[in-house]
Design a protein around this motif. Structure first.
Motif, PDB file in Angstrom:
ATOM      1  N   GLY A  15      -0.974   2.754  -8.317  1.00  0.00           N
ATOM      2  CA  GLY A  15      -1.611   2.027  -7.317  1.00  0.00           C
ATOM      3  C   GLY A  15      -0.878   1.191  -6.656  1.00  0.00           C
ATOM      4  O   GLY A  15       0.209   1.190  -6.319  1.00  0.00           O
TER       5      GLY A  15
ATOM      6  N   PRO B  16      -6.667  -1.164   5.271  1.00  0.00           N
ATOM      7  CA  PRO B  16      -7.947  -0.987   5.635  1.00  0.00           C
ATOM      8  C   PRO B  16      -8.750  -1.669   7.111  1.00  0.00           C
ATOM      9  O   PRO B  16      -7.771  -2.646   7.377  1.00  0.00           O
ATOM     10  CB  PRO B  16      -8.890  -1.365   4.591  1.00  0.00           C
ATOM     11  CG  PRO B  16      -7.713  -1.768   3.527  1.00  0.00           C
ATOM     12  CD  PRO B  16      -6.531  -1.781   4.298  1.00  0.00           C
TER      13      PRO B  16
ATOM     14  N   GLY C 234      -0.765   6.520   2.728  1.00  0.00           N
ATOM     15  CA  GLY C 234      -2.216   5.992   3.317  1.00  0.00           C
ATOM     16  C   GLY C 234      -3.073   5.368   2.115  1.00  0.00           C
ATOM     17  O   GLY C 234      -2.709   5.631   0.890  1.00  0.00           O
ATOM     18  N   CYS C 235      -4.081   4.687   2.577  1.00  0.00           N
ATOM     19  CA  CYS C 235      -5.057   3.927   1.618  1.00  0.00           C
ATOM     20  C   CYS C 235      -5.969   5.062   1.140  1.00  0.00           C
ATOM     21  O   CYS C 235      -6.549   5.815   2.034  1.00  0.00           O
ATOM     22  CB  CYS C 235      -5.584   2.703   2.189  1.00  0.00           C
ATOM     23  SG  CYS C 235      -4.445   1.469   2.066  1.00  0.00           S
ATOM     24  N   ASP C 236      -6.431   4.561   0.148  1.00  0.00           N
ATOM     25  CA  ASP C 236      -7.789   5.540  -0.449  1.00  0.00           C
ATOM     26  C   ASP C 236      -8.595   4.448  -0.826  1.00  0.00           C
ATOM     27  O   ASP C 236      -8.770   3.509  -0.161  1.00  0.00           O
ATOM     28  CB  ASP C 236      -7.328   6.437  -1.712  1.00  0.00           C
ATOM     29  CG  ASP C 236      -6.622   5.469  -2.745  1.00  0.00           C
ATOM     30  OD1 ASP C 236      -6.778   4.089  -2.801  1.00  0.00           O
ATOM     31  OD2 ASP C 236      -6.210   6.074  -3.776  1.00  0.00           O
ATOM     32  N   ALA C 237      -9.693   4.704  -1.534  1.00  0.00           N
ATOM     33  CA  ALA C 237     -10.766   3.678  -1.628  1.00  0.00           C
ATOM     34  C   ALA C 237     -10.253   2.409  -2.355  1.00  0.00           C
ATOM     35  O   ALA C 237     -11.142   1.457  -2.407  1.00  0.00           O
ATOM     36  CB  ALA C 237     -11.927   4.468  -2.557  1.00  0.00           C
ATOM     37  N   ARG C 238      -9.128   2.427  -2.989  1.00  0.00           N
ATOM     38  CA  ARG C 238      -8.691   1.285  -3.826  1.00  0.00           C
ATOM     39  C   ARG C 238      -8.302   0.190  -2.836  1.00  0.00           C
ATOM     40  O   ARG C 238      -8.396  -1.025  -3.129  1.00  0.00           O
ATOM     41  CB  ARG C 238      -7.657   1.269  -4.722  1.00  0.00           C
ATOM     42  CG  ARG C 238      -8.004   2.467  -5.976  1.00  0.00           C
ATOM     43  CD  ARG C 238      -6.882   2.761  -6.698  1.00  0.00           C
ATOM     44  NE  ARG C 238      -5.937   3.718  -6.131  1.00  0.00           N
ATOM     45  CZ  ARG C 238      -4.908   4.440  -6.511  1.00  0.00           C
ATOM     46  NH1 ARG C 238      -4.731   4.227  -7.893  1.00  0.00           N
ATOM     47  NH2 ARG C 238      -4.192   5.251  -6.058  1.00  0.00           N
ATOM     48  N   CYS C 239      -7.652   0.593  -1.517  1.00  0.00           N
ATOM     49  CA  CYS C 239      -7.357  -0.564  -0.633  1.00  0.00           C
ATOM     50  C   CYS C 239      -8.367  -1.528  -0.069  1.00  0.00           C
ATOM     51  O   CYS C 239      -8.347  -2.598  -0.259  1.00  0.00           O
ATOM     52  CB  CYS C 239      -6.660   0.144   0.671  1.00  0.00           C
ATOM     53  SG  CYS C 239      -4.978   1.042   0.296  1.00  0.00           S
TER      54      CYS C 239
ATOM     55  N   GLN D  57     -11.101  -2.269  -1.703  1.00  0.00           N
ATOM     56  CA  GLN D  57     -11.452  -2.952  -2.857  1.00  0.00           C
ATOM     57  C   GLN D  57     -10.383  -3.988  -3.065  1.00  0.00           C
ATOM     58  O   GLN D  57     -10.785  -5.155  -3.509  1.00  0.00           O
ATOM     59  CB  GLN D  57     -11.632  -1.873  -4.073  1.00  0.00           C
ATOM     60  CG  GLN D  57     -12.110  -2.695  -5.264  1.00  0.00           C
ATOM     61  CD  GLN D  57     -12.259  -1.636  -6.670  1.00  0.00           C
ATOM     62  OE1 GLN D  57     -11.423  -0.570  -6.294  1.00  0.00           O
ATOM     63  NE2 GLN D  57     -12.653  -2.075  -7.355  1.00  0.00           N
TER      64      GLN D  57
ATOM     65  N   ALA E  61       0.787  -1.164   0.000  1.00  0.00           N
ATOM     66  CA  ALA E  61      -0.012  -0.027  -0.033  1.00  0.00           C
ATOM     67  C   ALA E  61       0.905   1.303   0.014  1.00  0.00           C
ATOM     68  O   ALA E  61       1.737   1.249   0.576  1.00  0.00           O
ATOM     69  CB  ALA E  61      -0.957  -0.085   1.170  1.00  0.00           C
TER      70      ALA E  61
END
Length: 190
Positions: A154, A124, A89-94, A96, A85
């Motif tokens: 990504g 997440p 930090g993670c966004d919405a892709r993490c 998913q 990752a």
């Protein structure tokens, strides 16, 4: 005393010998041409990028987020899927990607206990509830050892063999079905 063979019988015999020669050596020649041209049947191709040479992670000692050390332990014959990752930090892709990796792991069925998912970096919230996911503390040495881990597109994925060698890399947004088929093929190796 036998009668000498007629010219027609002799010609037919020679043609038969030539046909057998072409059949045997022609197929061997054709196979050699296909082999050295790089052609490979679709069922034998990797979906991920084969790393040549494989990256040796045995000297790197990852730390689990729970506090302990993560041992490579080659005797256990466990294959690993490593998700890297972004350090920011993670966004919405993490979430998913985590859901896709969970589905891939479940599809291994009775072989699922031979696969672990390692998540490097911020994870997440759902990752703590999945039994196959091992959360690793963010380690700059481990990130540096993984080829092109800071991919701006990504989260790249890696397949690590039981001995601690990174053998495959998957680009961000790679099809999880390709990852599953590659790892399933590797699980058949003894």
């Amino acid at each position: 005393m036998t009668a000498p063979a007629s010219d027609a019988a002799r010609t037919r015999g020679r043609l038969m010998l030539i046909a057998l020669f072409v059949l045997f050596f022609g197929s061997a020649f054709g196979a050699g041409v296909l082999r050295f041209s790089g052609w490979m049947p679709a069922g034998l191709k990797n979906h991920g990028e084969l790393l040549q040479p494989p990256v040796d992670l045995r000297a790197v000692s990852p730390r689990l987020a729970s506090g302990g050390a993560y041992a490579w332990n080659p005797e256990a014959r466990v294959w690993r899927i490593v998700a890297v990752a972004p350090a920011a930090g993670c966004d919405a892709r993490c979430p998913q990607l985590l859901a896709q990796l969970d589905k891939v792991w479940q599809l291994f069925g009775h072989n699922a206990d031979q696969v672990e998912v390692l998540w490097l970096g911020p994870a997440p919230d759902a990752a703590a509830r999945l039994p196959e996911v091992r959360l690793l503390l963010d380690d700059p040495a481990l990130r540096a050892a993984l080829p092109r881990s800071a991919d701006p597109a990504g989260i790249p994925l890696y397949v690590v063999d039981p001995n601690g060698f990174v053998i495959l890399r998957y680009a961000p947004q790679a099809d999880p079905a390709g990852l599953r088929s590659d790892v399933a093929r590797l699980l058949k190796l003894k």
